[in-house]
Scaffold this active site. Sequence first.
Site, PDB file in Angstrom:
ATOM      1  CG  ASP A 191      -1.661  -1.267   1.438  1.00  0.00           C
ATOM      2  OD1 ASP A 191      -2.532  -1.548   0.619  1.00  0.00           O
ATOM      3  OD2 ASP A 191      -1.361  -2.009   2.395  1.00  0.00           O
ATOM      4  CD  GLU A 229      -1.375  -2.607  -6.744  1.00  0.00           C
ATOM      5  OE1 GLU A 229      -2.323  -3.154  -6.161  1.00  0.00           O
ATOM      6  OE2 GLU A 229      -1.448  -1.455  -7.212  1.00  0.00           O
TER       7      GLU A 229
HETATM    8  O1  TRH Z   1       4.238  -6.237   0.735  1.00  0.00           O
HETATM    9  P1  TRH Z   1       3.176  -6.644  -0.202  1.00  0.00           P
HETATM   10  O2  TRH Z   1       2.565  -7.932   0.048  1.00  0.00           O
HETATM   11  O3  TRH Z   1       2.096  -5.530  -0.192  1.00  0.00           O
HETATM   12  C1  TRH Z   1       0.733  -5.483  -0.485  1.00  0.00           C
HETATM   13  C2  TRH Z   1      -0.055  -5.382   0.782  1.00  0.00           C
HETATM   14  O4  TRH Z   1      -0.071  -6.617   1.421  1.00  0.00           O
HETATM   15  C3  TRH Z   1      -1.442  -4.942   0.458  1.00  0.00           C
HETATM   16  O5  TRH Z   1      -2.280  -4.937   1.574  1.00  0.00           O
HETATM   17  C4  TRH Z   1      -1.991  -5.767  -0.640  1.00  0.00           C
HETATM   18  O6  TRH Z   1      -3.243  -5.365  -0.942  1.00  0.00           O
HETATM   19  C5  TRH Z   1      -1.071  -5.654  -1.814  1.00  0.00           C
HETATM   20  O7  TRH Z   1       0.194  -6.167  -1.467  1.00  0.00           O
HETATM   21  C6  TRH Z   1      -1.585  -6.327  -3.042  1.00  0.00           C
HETATM   22  O8  TRH Z   1       3.762  -6.677  -1.707  1.00  0.00           O
HETATM   23  P2  TRH Z   1       4.156  -5.540  -2.734  1.00  0.00           P
HETATM   24  O9  TRH Z   1       2.937  -4.890  -3.274  1.00  0.00           O
HETATM   25  O10 TRH Z   1       5.034  -6.163  -3.693  1.00  0.00           O
HETATM   26  O11 TRH Z   1       4.971  -4.470  -1.907  1.00  0.00           O
HETATM   27  C7  TRH Z   1       6.267  -4.686  -1.423  1.00  0.00           C
HETATM   28  C8  TRH Z   1       7.032  -3.379  -1.368  1.00  0.00           C
HETATM   29  O12 TRH Z   1       8.232  -3.567  -0.626  1.00  0.00           O
HETATM   30  C9  TRH Z   1       7.441  -2.883  -2.735  1.00  0.00           C
HETATM   31  O13 TRH Z   1       7.275  -1.482  -2.808  1.00  0.00           O
HETATM   32  C10 TRH Z   1       8.918  -3.221  -2.816  1.00  0.00           C
HETATM   33  C11 TRH Z   1       9.329  -3.079  -1.391  1.00  0.00           C
HETATM   34  N1  TRH Z   1      10.555  -3.813  -1.003  1.00  0.00           N
HETATM   35  C12 TRH Z   1      11.656  -3.074  -0.619  1.00  0.00           C
HETATM   36  O14 TRH Z   1      11.627  -1.845  -0.635  1.00  0.00           O
HETATM   37  N2  TRH Z   1      12.778  -3.750  -0.226  1.00  0.00           N
HETATM   38  C13 TRH Z   1      12.869  -5.112  -0.217  1.00  0.00           C
HETATM   39  O15 TRH Z   1      13.927  -5.658   0.153  1.00  0.00           O
HETATM   40  C14 TRH Z   1      11.724  -5.840  -0.650  1.00  0.00           C
HETATM   41  C15 TRH Z   1      11.769  -7.345  -0.668  1.00  0.00           C
HETATM   42  C16 TRH Z   1      10.578  -5.172  -1.022  1.00  0.00           C
END
Ligand code: TRH
Length: 386
Positions: free
Chosen positions: A16, A285
Amino acid sequence: MMRWDIFCHVVDNYGDVGVCWRLARQLATEFGMTVRLLVDDLGSLQRICPEVDSNLTAQYIRNIQILHWIEPFPNLVPADVVIEAFGCELPANYVMAMAMAVASSQAVDSVDMKEKEGCMWINLEYLSTESWVEGYHRLASPHPRLPLTKYFFFPGFTAATGGVIQEAGLFAQRDSLQSDPAKLWHELSIPVPASDETIVSLFCYDHAPVGHLLEAWVISTSPVRCLLPEGVASRQAAAWAGQSRLVAGDSVQRGNLVLQVLPFVPQENYDRLLWVCDCNFVRGEDSFVRAQWAARPVIWQIYPQQEDAHLPKLEAFLNLYCQGLVQEAADVLRALHQGWNNNKQLDWDNFRRYHKALQQHAIAWAEQLAQAPDLASNLVNFCRNQ
Ligand code: TRH
């Protein structure tokens, strides 16, 4: 339409706030907007942007004002464009202030014939790959009592949707690192990969069949180095390795697999990691979209929903993504996604066999996706035209 407020309620994890933070940065740097990001969980933002101080109620980072969204919500003058990310409910006093801004501009309007001003209220929805999204994108929803209209904005992969976030210069930065990845390997203390080694990044939810995957890599016919950001699936990985926990810097070797735990890196560095891996396991996402921009094969773990409502969304994406991919490679990609999202065995060697075709397709897909306008441009144009 210069002042933008982005409201973000963190449901869980980092997606999010990850999407909101990226959008805020792009609106400020590329469009010169004055952006406030209002987040109710600064700790999540700090995880992906370590410059954030989670004790401050207000701070500026990279020209964006970050406000801690607390209750009771302070009285703020509303921005020209108000983004309610993922259907989060705006504070009641803020909505009233929006309505008053519209009412007073209408009063001025009738006397001075000045151009009508007021708030553009946008509900930025979750990314979806299903075709119904096209019919709902940009629909207006008038407020039942107040002189306000909320518009639904759906990110997506087709031209009839709001698109996905793509910053200017993204491909150039990616290509530059891909042509010389040695500096990133050095930064991450990873040996320069051998020619037959497959480098994989692994970011997934706790319920993913991590053990099955790691076993498949142990018996793989060619070496695999799995880069696992700390705190993500490290519980299963530790249990699989027979250790109480795994932290950044730890590595485990079994058969043809080297599992290496990395720190959870800042968001920009995560992009760079995706660019240099041969295959990226991503989730949710934001990481899912970023892995597509990396132009490397992607395995997506979709965010689980009740009654398996997420599975048709996965299917819809695969139907779109596999267009133009040779049938055998598409079958392999589908099988891996089905296995990964349904807790089943995974045939890694089969994936390796089609890696070249999948790699070429990943490049073509990213090129094709980049033809459509990006999410920030679509939002700005929509608000200007409204
Ligand atoms: O973390 P996510 O599962 O996030 C979301 C939320 O769960 C939300 O509620 C849900 O509706 C949505 O998914 C679909 O996965 P996402 O979207 O990939 O987000 C992860 C973020 O973390 C992304 O911006 C990349 C960041 N990230 C880093 O900055 N450093 C890291 O080392 C990693 C592994 C990820």
